[in-house]
Design a protein around this motif. Structure first.
Motif, PDB file in Angstrom:
ATOM      1  N   THR A  33       0.826  -1.206   0.000  1.00  0.00           N
ATOM      2  CA  THR A  33       0.000   0.000   0.000  1.00  0.00           C
ATOM      3  C   THR A  33       0.865   1.262   0.000  1.00  0.00           C
ATOM      4  OG1 THR A  33      -1.742  -1.170   1.188  1.00  0.00           O
ATOM      5  CG2 THR A  33      -1.830   1.213   1.234  1.00  0.00           C
ATOM      6  N   ALA A  34       1.946   1.232   0.734  1.00  0.00           N
ATOM      7  CA  ALA A  34       2.831   2.395   0.814  1.00  0.00           C
ATOM      8  C   ALA A  34       3.464   2.734  -0.531  1.00  0.00           C
ATOM      9  CB  ALA A  34       3.919   2.152   1.858  1.00  0.00           C
ATOM     10  N   THR A  35       3.640   1.740  -1.410  1.00  0.00           N
ATOM     11  CA  THR A  35       4.218   2.008  -2.730  1.00  0.00           C
ATOM     12  C   THR A  35       3.220   2.673  -3.663  1.00  0.00           C
ATOM     13  OG1 THR A  35       3.616  -0.147  -3.657  1.00  0.00           O
ATOM     14  CG2 THR A  35       5.773   0.024  -2.553  1.00  0.00           C
ATOM     15  N   GLY A  36       1.940   2.723  -3.267  1.00  0.00           N
ATOM     16  CA  GLY A  36       0.924   3.387  -4.091  1.00  0.00           C
ATOM     17  C   GLY A  36       0.290   2.503  -5.138  1.00  0.00           C
ATOM     18  N   ARG A  37       0.587   1.205  -5.147  1.00  0.00           N
ATOM     19  CA  ARG A  37       0.051   0.312  -6.176  1.00  0.00           C
ATOM     20  C   ARG A  37      -1.111  -0.556  -5.697  1.00  0.00           C
ATOM     21  NH1 ARG A  37       0.703   2.313 -10.850  1.00  0.00           N
ATOM     22  NH2 ARG A  37       2.763   2.161 -11.713  1.00  0.00           N
ATOM     23  N   ALA A  38      -1.369  -0.566  -4.423  1.00  0.00           N
ATOM     24  CA  ALA A  38      -2.436  -1.416  -3.915  1.00  0.00           C
ATOM     25  C   ALA A  38      -3.781  -0.985  -4.481  1.00  0.00           C
ATOM     26  CB  ALA A  38      -2.477  -1.366  -2.397  1.00  0.00           C
ATOM     27  N   GLY A  39      -4.377  -1.843  -5.224  1.00  0.00           N
ATOM     28  CA  GLY A  39      -5.706  -1.574  -5.746  1.00  0.00           C
ATOM     29  C   GLY A  39      -5.762  -0.587  -6.886  1.00  0.00           C
ATOM     30  N   SER A  40      -4.616  -0.167  -7.435  1.00  0.00           N
ATOM     31  CA  SER A  40      -4.708   0.790  -8.535  1.00  0.00           C
ATOM     32  C   SER A  40      -5.245   0.078  -9.762  1.00  0.00           C
ATOM     33  CB  SER A  40      -3.358   1.458  -8.803  1.00  0.00           C
ATOM     34  OG  SER A  40      -2.501   0.649  -9.543  1.00  0.00           O
ATOM     35  N   PRO A  41      -6.185   0.687 -10.448  1.00  0.00           N
ATOM     36  CA  PRO A  41      -6.821   0.040 -11.596  1.00  0.00           C
ATOM     37  C   PRO A  41      -5.890   0.015 -12.805  1.00  0.00           C
ATOM     38  CG  PRO A  41      -7.623   2.272 -11.347  1.00  0.00           C
ATOM     39  CD  PRO A  41      -6.728   1.999 -10.177  1.00  0.00           C
ATOM     40  N   PRO A  42      -6.246  -0.789 -13.811  1.00  0.00           N
ATOM     41  CA  PRO A  42      -5.456  -0.762 -15.037  1.00  0.00           C
ATOM     42  C   PRO A  42      -5.585   0.603 -15.713  1.00  0.00           C
ATOM     43  CG  PRO A  42      -7.330  -2.270 -15.251  1.00  0.00           C
ATOM     44  CD  PRO A  42      -7.350  -1.717 -13.869  1.00  0.00           C
ATOM     45  N   HIS A  43      -4.550   1.010 -16.402  1.00  0.00           N
ATOM     46  CA  HIS A  43      -4.569   2.249 -17.162  1.00  0.00           C
ATOM     47  C   HIS A  43      -3.925   1.958 -18.517  1.00  0.00           C
ATOM     48  CE1 HIS A  43      -3.195   6.280 -18.461  1.00  0.00           C
ATOM     49  NE2 HIS A  43      -4.418   6.568 -18.067  1.00  0.00           N
TER      50      HIS A  43
END
Length: 172
Positions: A33-43
Motif C-alpha cells: 500500500t505504501a508504494t501506491g500500487r495497492a488496488g490501482s486500476p489498469p490504465h
C-alpha cells in the motif's frame, strides 16, 4: 517461576504461529500500500496502431496495436469493433502446424499485463479484419478496443504495406 508444562506450550504454539503469519501478511500489505500500487486500476493506452493493406485476392488482413498499461492491475482486451470492416474484427493468434503451415486461431481475449503492456505482431496476437472497400497505404481505419475493466479506447490505425510498419506511430 516454574517452567510451563508441555500441556501449556502446545496451545501457545498453536495460537502463536497463525498470529505471527497474520502479522507478517499485514506488514507485507502495508508495504504494498505504501508504494501506491495497492488496488490501482489498469490504465491502458494505445501507442501504436496499424493495419496491413490487403494484398491480392485475400479477403482478410490483420491489424496490430501496441498497448501500454501503467496501472497496478492487469486488464484484458476482450473485443475490437470497427465501422470500417465488412465483418466484425476478431482477436486471433498466429499458430504453426507441425508441417510448418501458418494459420490464425481465434481467441476470446488477450491479457495486457500491469506495469507493462502488449505488442501485437504478425507472429503472435493480432486482430483479423475483413475490409469494407479498398484500403490504400496512408488511409486510416477506425477501431474501438474494449477491455474487461478499463474504458473503451477509440483509435485510428494507419494502413501500411506489410513489412513497413516499423516507422509508423499512432495517429491522433
Amino acid at each position: 517461576m516454574p517452567v510451563p508444562s508441555a500441556r501449556l506450550r502446545a496451545p501457545l504454539t498453536a495460537v502463536g504461529v497463525p498470529v505471527l503469519a497474520c502479522a507478517l501478511a499485514l506488514c507485507g500489505l502495508g508495504a504494498w500500500t505504501a508504494t501506491g500500487r495497492a488496488g490501482s486500476p489498469p490504465h491502458v493506452a494505445v501507442t501504436k496502431a496499424y493495419v496491413y493493406q490487403p494484398l491480392g485476392s485475400t479477403p482478410e488482413t490483420a491489424a496490430f496495436f501496441t498497448l501500454t498499461n501503467d496501472g497496478g492491475s492487469a486488464d484484458r482486451l476482450v473485443k475490437v469493433t470497427s465501422p470500417d470492416t465488412a465483418a466484425p474484427p476478431a482477436l486471433s493468434e498466429h499458430r504453426m502446424t507441425s508441417s510448418g503451415a501458418a494459420y490464425r486461431q481465434p481467441v476470446g481475449s488477450t491479457t495486457v499485463p500491469a506495469e507493462d503492456g502488449l505488442t501485437m505482431t504478425p507472429h503472435g496476437t493480432d486482430v483479423t479484419v475483413r475490409p469494407k472497400g479498398e484500403w490504400r497505404p496512408g488511409e486510416e481505419v477506425s477501431f474501438t478496443l474494449r477491455f474487461a475493466y478499463g474504458k473503451p479506447l477509440k483509435v485510428r490505425a494507419v494502413v501500411v504495406r506489410p513489412g513497413t510498419e516499423t516507422d509508423r506511430s499512432l495517429r491522433p
